[in-house]
Design a protein around this motif. Structure first.
Motif, short mmCIF file in Angstrom:
data_model
loop_
_atom_site.label_atom_id
_atom_site.label_comp_id
_atom_site.label_asym_id
_atom_site.label_seq_id
_atom_site.Cartn_x
_atom_site.Cartn_y
_atom_site.Cartn_z
N MET A 85 55.03 -23.31 0.70
CA MET A 85 54.84 -23.04 -0.73
C MET A 85 54.89 -24.31 -1.58
O MET A 85 54.96 -24.22 -2.80
N ASP A 86 54.85 -25.46 -0.95
CA ASP A 86 54.91 -26.72 -1.69
C ASP A 86 53.66 -27.56 -1.44
O ASP A 86 52.99 -27.42 -0.41
N VAL A 87 53.39 -28.44 -2.38
CA VAL A 87 52.35 -29.46 -2.24
C VAL A 87 53.04 -30.80 -2.02
O VAL A 87 53.92 -31.18 -2.79
N VAL A 88 52.67 -31.50 -0.95
CA VAL A 88 53.27 -32.79 -0.63
C VAL A 88 52.21 -33.88 -0.80
O VAL A 88 51.10 -33.78 -0.26
N ILE A 89 52.53 -34.92 -1.57
CA ILE A 89 51.62 -36.03 -1.81
C ILE A 89 51.76 -37.04 -0.67
O ILE A 89 52.83 -37.61 -0.47
N LEU A 90 50.67 -37.27 0.06
CA LEU A 90 50.70 -38.25 1.15
C LEU A 90 50.36 -39.66 0.67
O LEU A 90 50.87 -40.63 1.20
N GLU A 91 49.49 -39.75 -0.33
CA GLU A 91 49.07 -41.07 -0.83
C GLU A 91 48.62 -40.94 -2.27
O GLU A 91 48.09 -39.91 -2.68
N ARG A 92 48.83 -42.00 -3.03
CA ARG A 92 48.36 -42.07 -4.42
C ARG A 92 47.87 -43.47 -4.72
O ARG A 92 48.56 -44.44 -4.45
N LEU A 93 46.65 -43.55 -5.23
CA LEU A 93 46.11 -44.81 -5.71
C LEU A 93 46.01 -44.69 -7.23
O LEU A 93 45.48 -43.70 -7.74
N SER A 94 46.49 -45.70 -7.94
CA SER A 94 46.52 -45.63 -9.40
C SER A 94 45.97 -46.89 -10.03
O SER A 94 46.18 -48.00 -9.51
N GLN A 141 52.02 -43.26 -16.70
CA GLN A 141 53.05 -42.96 -15.72
C GLN A 141 52.83 -41.56 -15.17
O GLN A 141 52.68 -40.60 -15.91
N ALA A 142 52.77 -41.46 -13.85
CA ALA A 142 52.51 -40.18 -13.21
C ALA A 142 53.81 -39.60 -12.64
O ALA A 142 54.70 -40.33 -12.21
N VAL A 143 53.90 -38.27 -12.67
CA VAL A 143 55.07 -37.62 -12.09
C VAL A 143 54.96 -37.56 -10.58
O VAL A 143 55.94 -37.34 -9.89
N SER A 144 53.75 -37.76 -10.06
CA SER A 144 53.54 -37.70 -8.62
C SER A 144 53.82 -39.06 -7.98
O SER A 144 53.76 -40.10 -8.63
N ARG A 145 54.11 -39.04 -6.69
CA ARG A 145 54.32 -40.26 -5.93
C ARG A 145 54.07 -39.94 -4.47
O ARG A 145 54.13 -38.77 -4.05
N ALA A 146 53.77 -40.95 -3.68
CA ALA A 146 53.61 -40.75 -2.25
C ALA A 146 54.93 -40.24 -1.67
O ALA A 146 55.97 -40.84 -1.89
N GLY A 147 54.86 -39.14 -0.97
CA GLY A 147 56.07 -38.51 -0.45
C GLY A 147 56.67 -37.49 -1.38
O GLY A 147 57.63 -36.81 -1.02
#
Length: 259
Positions: free
Chosen positions: A105-114, A120-126
């Motif tokens: 039931m979760d979304v996991v961020i594996l990578e982010r390019l910015s 500023q993003a609330v998301s991050r790798a991991g």
């Protein structure tokens, strides 16, 4: 509580906000006695799962990163996808590019390019999100097993903005559109100034294994103009995942592939 449960509780006590903890803080966060925390923490330090600083605070150890790098749904997908994510970023010049997977039931961020000037993003790798309101999240929920979708839709949905869709019937229609169109459209559903577009990445067995998405300032770009590039990047990553491992590491220039 078993020894394994205690070890996992200690590791789970760390978060993005609390990366360094004392023995007392670990005890408070886990509910374990101080002697138990002291004993188990010493074992984790000896193995390399935790590290103890000069200030006597504990942090997650490098050995865990080494083990996590072996996860095929983590770095395996990331290694294959990264050139195409970079290509998508180079072509679209969007503020954030995400590679994400679903963990129940979760979304996991594996990578982010910015971009350097990105907000500023609330998301991050991991990072992990218990919501599917993002561009990648809508893709992953749309292609999740029906029982997962129904479990998610059966619970009260949190509105993050006035545009967040929380009505189950309307959300079902949106998810059907994602499957039909091949891309998602999250317009200010997570933040009042953020618009995201996502597309599915398929694994060798034909099921959706991950999602690629781009996020930009709402009102600055056309979804119809960006969606083809996102879909092309997702399709190229799908092809690379289905290829033999040695072929997946010798890809042509990814920038051309997403144009």
């Amino acid at each position: 509580m078993s020894v394994t449960d205690k070890i996992l509780a200690l590791l789970g006590a760390f978060s993005q906000e609390e990366r360094a903890l004392t023995l007392t803080e670990l005890s408070q966060r886990t509910g374990l006695s101080l002697p138990t925390v002291h004993r188990r923490a010493a074992e984790l330090v000896a193995w390399g799962a935790l590290e103890r600083g000069r200030d006597r605070r504990y942090t997650v150890g490098l050995r865990l990163w080494e083990v996590a790098a072996l996860a095929p749904r983590g770095h395996g997908i990331r290694d294959v996808a990264l050139p195409f994510l970079q290509g998508l970023y180079d072509v679209t010049k969007q503020q954030h590019i995400h590679l994400s997977v679903r963990d129940h039931m979760d979304v996991v961020i594996l990578e982010r390019l910015s971009a350097p000037n990105a907000p500023q993003a609330v998301s991050r790798a991991g990072g992990r999100f218990g919501t599917f309101a993002t561009g990648a999240g809508l893709v992953l929920l749309a292609h999740a097993p029906s029982e997962v979708r129904e479990e998610y839709l059966s619970k009260p949905l949190v509105p993050y903005t006035e545009e967040t869709v929380t009505d189950p019937g309307r959300l079902r229609s949106m998810l059907a559109a994602v499957r039909r169109n091949g891309y998602s459209n999250s317009d200010r559903m997570m933040a009042t100034d953020v618009h995201c577009v996502g597309a599915p990445i398929y694994g060798p067995d034909g099921t959706v294994e991950a999602a690629v998405s781009i996020c930009f300032r709402a009102g600055t770009q056309s979804v119809h103009a960006l969606a083809p590039s996102v879909r092309t990047a997702a399709r190229r990553i799908t092809q690379a995942l289905r290829a033999e491992p040695e072929k997946a590491t010798t890809r042509p220039d990814a920038k051309r592939l997403v144009q």
